[in-house]
Design a protein around this motif. Structure first.
Motif, mmCIF file in Angstrom:
data_model
loop_
_atom_site.group_PDB
_atom_site.id
_atom_site.type_symbol
_atom_site.label_atom_id
_atom_site.label_comp_id
_atom_site.label_asym_id
_atom_site.label_seq_id
_atom_site.Cartn_x
_atom_site.Cartn_y
_atom_site.Cartn_z
ATOM 1 N N HIS A 1 5.388 -3.755 -7.319
ATOM 2 C CA HIS A 1 5.468 -5.134 -7.825
ATOM 3 C C HIS A 1 4.880 -6.071 -6.776
ATOM 4 C CE1 HIS A 1 8.157 -8.701 -9.320
ATOM 5 N NE2 HIS A 1 6.865 -8.947 -9.429
ATOM 6 N N SER A 2 3.634 -6.425 -6.974
ATOM 7 C CA SER A 2 2.928 -7.277 -6.012
ATOM 8 C C SER A 2 3.080 -8.744 -6.381
ATOM 9 C CB SER A 2 1.438 -6.904 -5.982
ATOM 10 O OG SER A 2 0.875 -7.015 -7.276
ATOM 11 N N ALA A 3 3.258 -9.573 -5.361
ATOM 12 C CA ALA A 3 3.285 -11.021 -5.572
ATOM 13 C C ALA A 3 1.876 -11.488 -5.903
ATOM 14 C CB ALA A 3 3.793 -11.726 -4.314
ATOM 15 N N LEU A 4 1.778 -12.478 -6.749
ATOM 16 C CA LEU A 4 0.463 -12.987 -7.121
ATOM 17 C C LEU A 4 -0.276 -13.607 -5.943
ATOM 18 C CD1 LEU A 4 1.360 -14.419 -10.618
ATOM 19 C CD2 LEU A 4 -0.183 -12.512 -10.139
ATOM 20 N N ASP A 5 0.456 -14.046 -4.916
ATOM 21 C CA ASP A 5 -0.191 -14.640 -3.746
ATOM 22 C C ASP A 5 -0.249 -13.676 -2.553
ATOM 23 O OD1 ASP A 5 2.523 -14.677 -3.154
ATOM 24 O OD2 ASP A 5 2.538 -16.746 -2.439
ATOM 25 N N ALA A 6 -0.015 -12.387 -2.810
ATOM 26 C CA ALA A 6 -0.133 -11.388 -1.745
ATOM 27 C C ALA A 6 -1.594 -11.307 -1.304
ATOM 28 C CB ALA A 6 0.350 -10.023 -2.233
ATOM 29 N N VAL A 7 -1.798 -11.101 -0.010
ATOM 30 C CA VAL A 7 -3.150 -11.075 0.546
ATOM 31 C C VAL A 7 -3.532 -9.656 0.958
ATOM 32 C CG1 VAL A 7 -4.611 -11.910 2.435
ATOM 33 C CG2 VAL A 7 -2.938 -13.453 1.376
ATOM 34 N N GLY A 8 -4.674 -9.190 0.478
ATOM 35 C CA GLY A 8 -5.255 -7.954 0.977
ATOM 36 C C GLY A 8 -5.163 -6.739 0.078
ATOM 37 N N LEU A 9 -4.290 -6.748 -0.929
ATOM 38 C CA LEU A 9 -4.119 -5.552 -1.757
ATOM 39 C C LEU A 9 -5.402 -5.210 -2.507
ATOM 40 C CD1 LEU A 9 -2.405 -3.279 -2.924
ATOM 41 C CD2 LEU A 9 -1.609 -4.876 -4.674
ATOM 42 N N LEU B 1 0.819 -1.210 0.000
ATOM 43 C CA LEU B 1 0.000 0.000 0.000
ATOM 44 C C LEU B 1 0.856 1.265 0.000
ATOM 45 C CD1 LEU B 1 -2.819 -1.120 2.453
ATOM 46 C CD2 LEU B 1 -2.936 -0.942 -0.050
ATOM 47 N N HIS B 2 1.921 1.258 0.784
ATOM 48 C CA HIS B 2 2.808 2.422 0.846
ATOM 49 C C HIS B 2 3.471 2.682 -0.520
ATOM 50 C CE1 HIS B 2 5.264 5.469 2.745
ATOM 51 N NE2 HIS B 2 6.337 4.911 2.215
ATOM 52 N N GLY B 3 3.732 1.611 -1.254
ATOM 53 C CA GLY B 3 4.434 1.743 -2.531
ATOM 54 C C GLY B 3 3.541 1.679 -3.759
ATOM 55 N N LEU B 4 2.254 1.949 -3.619
ATOM 56 C CA LEU B 4 1.310 1.814 -4.738
ATOM 57 C C LEU B 4 1.782 2.470 -6.035
ATOM 58 C CD1 LEU B 4 -2.251 2.318 -3.185
ATOM 59 C CD2 LEU B 4 -1.234 0.215 -4.064
ATOM 60 N N GLN B 5 2.233 3.689 -5.974
ATOM 61 C CA GLN B 5 2.668 4.455 -7.148
ATOM 62 C C GLN B 5 1.694 4.338 -8.310
ATOM 63 O OE1 GLN B 5 6.774 3.715 -8.288
ATOM 64 N NE2 GLN B 5 7.230 3.023 -6.214
ATOM 65 N N PRO B 6 0.430 4.738 -8.127
ATOM 66 C CA PRO B 6 -0.538 4.606 -9.212
ATOM 67 C C PRO B 6 -0.152 5.456 -10.419
ATOM 68 C CG PRO B 6 -1.427 5.965 -7.453
ATOM 69 C CD PRO B 6 -0.124 5.407 -6.952
ATOM 70 N N GLN B 7 -0.330 4.883 -11.587
ATOM 71 C CA GLN B 7 -0.019 5.575 -12.841
ATOM 72 C C GLN B 7 -1.234 5.473 -13.757
ATOM 73 O OE1 GLN B 7 2.870 3.579 -15.269
ATOM 74 N NE2 GLN B 7 3.079 5.270 -16.689
ATOM 75 N N ARG B 8 -1.749 6.614 -14.166
ATOM 76 C CA ARG B 8 -2.899 6.637 -15.078
ATOM 77 C C ARG B 8 -2.406 6.629 -16.516
ATOM 78 N NH1 ARG B 8 -7.539 11.320 -14.987
ATOM 79 N NH2 ARG B 8 -8.753 10.549 -16.748
ATOM 80 N N ASP C 1 -0.835 -4.811 -10.522
ATOM 81 C CA ASP C 1 -2.288 -4.860 -10.581
ATOM 82 C C ASP C 1 -2.761 -3.655 -11.384
ATOM 83 O OD1 ASP C 1 -3.351 -7.100 -8.692
ATOM 84 O OD2 ASP C 1 -1.643 -6.196 -7.664
ATOM 85 N N HIS C 2 -3.848 -3.860 -12.122
ATOM 86 C CA HIS C 2 -4.371 -2.841 -13.015
ATOM 87 C C HIS C 2 -5.828 -2.599 -12.668
ATOM 88 C CE1 HIS C 2 -0.728 -3.366 -15.423
ATOM 89 N NE2 HIS C 2 -0.870 -4.633 -15.091
#
Length: 136
Positions: free
Chosen positions: A76-84, A11-18, A108-109
């Motif tokens: 860069h989220s792991a595919l098995d990360a929980v909660g994002l 969450l801290h590293g989201l860095q959303p890009q539109r 994630d998109h």
């Protein structure tokens, strides 16, 4: 390279890009029409869902109901990360924004209505700012 699993760090590293342009969800029962370059494809029994640039869908005469903006979470989220997905969709839902989430190998998109894109970016930036990684 393994992605991040720690929810706080994610969450801290989201860095959303539109991304530029408008995108639509459409479906085909055969091949992807010429001139259409999907950014997402999902095979379903009823047909293949395509997420494509609106201009390409219009040029190919493809029907659609939902016009979206595409936001990539650059962490860069792991595919098995929980909660994002839950945290992001809840934060957006809390302000009345619908969100369609697609997981790629690295990121994630999110696809949100065009009218909600600016507010979605602000919500995501606020979520990142308000969250501290566990190891911080």
């Amino acid at each position: 390279m393994t992605g991040e699993r720690d929810l706080g760090a994610l969450l801290h590293g989201l860095q959303p890009q539109r991304h530029p342009y408008e995108y639509v969800f459409t479906t085909v029962t055969g091949n992807v029409p010429p001139g259409v370059h999907p950014v997402v494809m999902v095979a379903e029994p009823e047909g293949t869902t395509l997420v494509v640039m609106r201009a390409e869908a219009d040029a190919a005469g493809l029907p659609y109901d939902f016009v979206a903006s595409w936001i990539t979470l650059r962490v860069h989220s792991a595919l098995d990360a929980v909660g994002l997905t839950a945290a992001v969709s809840t934060a957006l839902a809390d302000v009345g924004i619908s969100c369609n989430v697609v997981a790629g190998y690295f990121h994630d998109h999110l696809f949100v209505g065009c009218a909600d894109a600016d507010q979605a970016m602000a919500v995501l930036a606020g979520l990142a700012t308000a969250t501290r990684p566990v190891n911080a």
